[in-house]
Write a protein that holds these residues in place. Structure first.
Motif, mmCIF file in Angstrom:
data_model
loop_
_atom_site.group_PDB
_atom_site.id
_atom_site.type_symbol
_atom_site.label_atom_id
_atom_site.label_comp_id
_atom_site.label_asym_id
_atom_site.label_seq_id
_atom_site.Cartn_x
_atom_site.Cartn_y
_atom_site.Cartn_z
ATOM 1 N N LEU A 157 -18.783 86.793 89.056
ATOM 2 C CA LEU A 157 -20.155 86.452 89.452
ATOM 3 C C LEU A 157 -21.065 87.629 89.155
ATOM 4 O O LEU A 157 -20.641 88.786 89.192
ATOM 5 C CB LEU A 157 -20.162 86.092 90.938
ATOM 6 C CG LEU A 157 -19.371 84.811 91.232
ATOM 7 C CD1 LEU A 157 -18.968 84.728 92.704
ATOM 8 C CD2 LEU A 157 -20.183 83.588 90.812
ATOM 9 N N ARG A 183 -25.984 85.471 91.390
ATOM 10 C CA ARG A 183 -26.210 85.583 92.833
ATOM 11 C C ARG A 183 -27.432 86.479 93.022
ATOM 12 O O ARG A 183 -27.566 87.508 92.327
ATOM 13 C CB ARG A 183 -25.001 86.217 93.540
ATOM 14 C CG ARG A 183 -23.723 85.376 93.449
ATOM 15 C CD ARG A 183 -23.795 84.115 94.304
ATOM 16 N NE ARG A 183 -22.577 83.315 94.226
ATOM 17 C CZ ARG A 183 -22.402 82.290 93.381
ATOM 18 N NH1 ARG A 183 -23.354 81.968 92.510
ATOM 19 N NH2 ARG A 183 -21.281 81.592 93.399
ATOM 20 N N GLN A 194 -21.546 94.980 96.593
ATOM 21 C CA GLN A 194 -20.666 93.876 96.195
ATOM 22 C C GLN A 194 -19.992 94.165 94.850
ATOM 23 O O GLN A 194 -18.875 93.682 94.619
ATOM 24 C CB GLN A 194 -21.448 92.564 96.134
ATOM 25 C CG GLN A 194 -21.903 92.110 97.530
ATOM 26 C CD GLN A 194 -22.418 90.689 97.547
ATOM 27 O OE1 GLN A 194 -22.722 90.111 96.509
ATOM 28 N NE2 GLN A 194 -22.513 90.112 98.736
ATOM 29 N N GLU A 199 -16.805 91.950 94.347
ATOM 30 C CA GLU A 199 -17.333 90.594 94.589
ATOM 31 C C GLU A 199 -18.268 90.146 93.458
ATOM 32 O O GLU A 199 -18.507 88.953 93.289
ATOM 33 C CB GLU A 199 -18.076 90.539 95.923
ATOM 34 C CG GLU A 199 -17.175 90.783 97.120
ATOM 35 C CD GLU A 199 -17.875 90.545 98.450
ATOM 36 O OE1 GLU A 199 -19.076 90.202 98.463
ATOM 37 O OE2 GLU A 199 -17.215 90.712 99.494
ATOM 38 N N LEU A 200 -18.841 91.109 92.749
ATOM 39 C CA LEU A 200 -19.659 90.840 91.568
ATOM 40 C C LEU A 200 -19.114 91.706 90.437
ATOM 41 O O LEU A 200 -18.661 92.829 90.686
ATOM 42 C CB LEU A 200 -21.129 91.227 91.807
ATOM 43 C CG LEU A 200 -21.887 90.532 92.935
ATOM 44 C CD1 LEU A 200 -23.247 91.192 93.162
ATOM 45 C CD2 LEU A 200 -22.068 89.048 92.639
#
Lengths: 258, 258
Positions: A157, A183, A194, A199-200
């Motif tokens: 992401l 996002r 993140q 997470e990214l």
């Protein structure tokens, strides 16, 4: 600075940030004073100012010879990176702070003769403190943070900025569509954290020095890359489009942008 | 159903969801099995399926006569809203679940003869459970949740969908620019819960029944509005662009879209 002295400083800054968090949470129980800076989408509050004042004063006690570059102007005029320079964002994501009472961060970076040395991103409401640097290591809430996987753009992401995505600046729409999806959280601090956490796979936004000074230290310490959007090095005393990403994602993004 | 029976059911569903959370957290410690459904951006995991199975079985124990419409197909074929219909999304935001291990939700809605009756959005990692409905009231982690202010679009942040924003479907770029800014989190459950909490003034995305069944119950109970993007009522058995917003923001958005 010797490693032991840096480790002591690292501990002291974390204590300082926890004290600052306590004060910010208390101030959130009071009425906020909100002012527009350059537009209705660029806010500053009494808490940004009081927290900057607090952070600057405490950093001066810890490191009296240093100069401090701070977002709301309560630090010093800083025109070179000689010696110790602290770069401070007292509330990153002020729009979220005002309208969500959530999803904002405090950030502090220390550069010594231009070298990224210590960095702190504190997601206040989630109570997540990312801390450290290349010499002392990186922790999340005092526990070692593992380096994220070198994931390709297509397998992760992507952290976007609303204006850049809407206007397709730097081909951000193509970047987002090549990734598994964009996002947008409205806080450079939260979004860079993140990327640190895996997470990214990357984050691209127009940033000012205090938006990415801390994140750069932490990201580079974990094997991530921080550059301008054309791949050239960032300058800690100027603003521009800044990319924080895994090495693989950076390669894909630079190929899309050029 | 009488109020007392609904209150008991409300308590029982919250217990069930907490049990489900414990199981999901345990399953996250194991290797995930990940499959693509319609594309590389549409995933399902073993945890979606096992959690759906768990939720469906427990709901059948609580309400044996009801029919259950569930995302992964482990419930019933549901073609009318007569009687009790539970609508279940075991993991909303599966992409986040897989790639962030964060920012996903479980959702359950109960419709009785088509009437929105009970709704649950459980942000698993934040451990925030929004629960209730128009008869039993709405709580966040068992404490009453106040209705959000009827904030205008121009005075709040707006929850967007990546594809709709990039392609400017339904004038989403204009909506985002009229607001204080877009936010994209990749989970309808998490973003609708932010509308409930007053962190966003609205959320617009292409949604399937299980993406908004729970959120509709909770939102309407708090004086928010849920409609199709042209202002007409939603249908709980079909998919489409769904808007969840404050009354004021809805007016502004409908004027932009038409």
């Amino acid at each position: 600075m010797e490693k032991q002295a840096l480790e002591q400083l690292n501990q002291a800054v974390q204590v300082l940030l926890k004290d600052a968090r306590t004060q910010v949470l208390a101030a959130m129980g009071q009425t906020l004073t909100i002012d527009e800076k350059t537009s209705r989408k660029d806010l500053v509050t009494n808490v940004d100012r009081s927290n900057e004042n607090f952070l600057v004063q405490r950093l001066r006690q810890l490191d009296p010879q240093a100069r401090i570059l701070a977002e709301e102007g309560l630090g010093d005029q800083v025109e070179t990176l000689a010696g110790h320079v602290w770069i401070v964002d007292p509330i990153d994501g002020t729009m979220n702070f005002v309208h969500q009472r959530n999803h904002f961060a405090m950030m502090i970076g220390l550069y010594i003769d231009g070298e990224p040395t210590l960095g702190y991103i504190y997601d206040v409401m989630a109570d997540k403190l990312y801390a450290g640097g290349p010499i002392v290591g990186v922790t999340l809430n005092e526990r070692p943070l593992p380096a994220p996987r070198d994931a390709p753009l297509a397998e992760g992401l992507f952290g976007a900025s609303g204006p850049l995505l809407i206007h397709n600046k730097y081909q951000m729409q193509t970047i987002a569509q090549t990734s598994l999806g964009p996002r947008i959280l409205g806080s450079a601090g939260v979004q860079i954290s993140q990327v640190l956490a895996g997470e990214l796979v990357g984050y691209l936004s127009y940033l000012r020095p205090w938006d990415f000074a801390a994140g750069r230290v932490l990201a580079e310490s974990l094997g991530l890359v921080v550059s301008q959007v054309d791949g050239t090095p960032v300058n800690m005393l100027s603003s521009g489009a800044v990319l924080v990403a895994t090495k693989s994602a950076q390669r894909a993004i630079l190929a899309i942008v050029k």
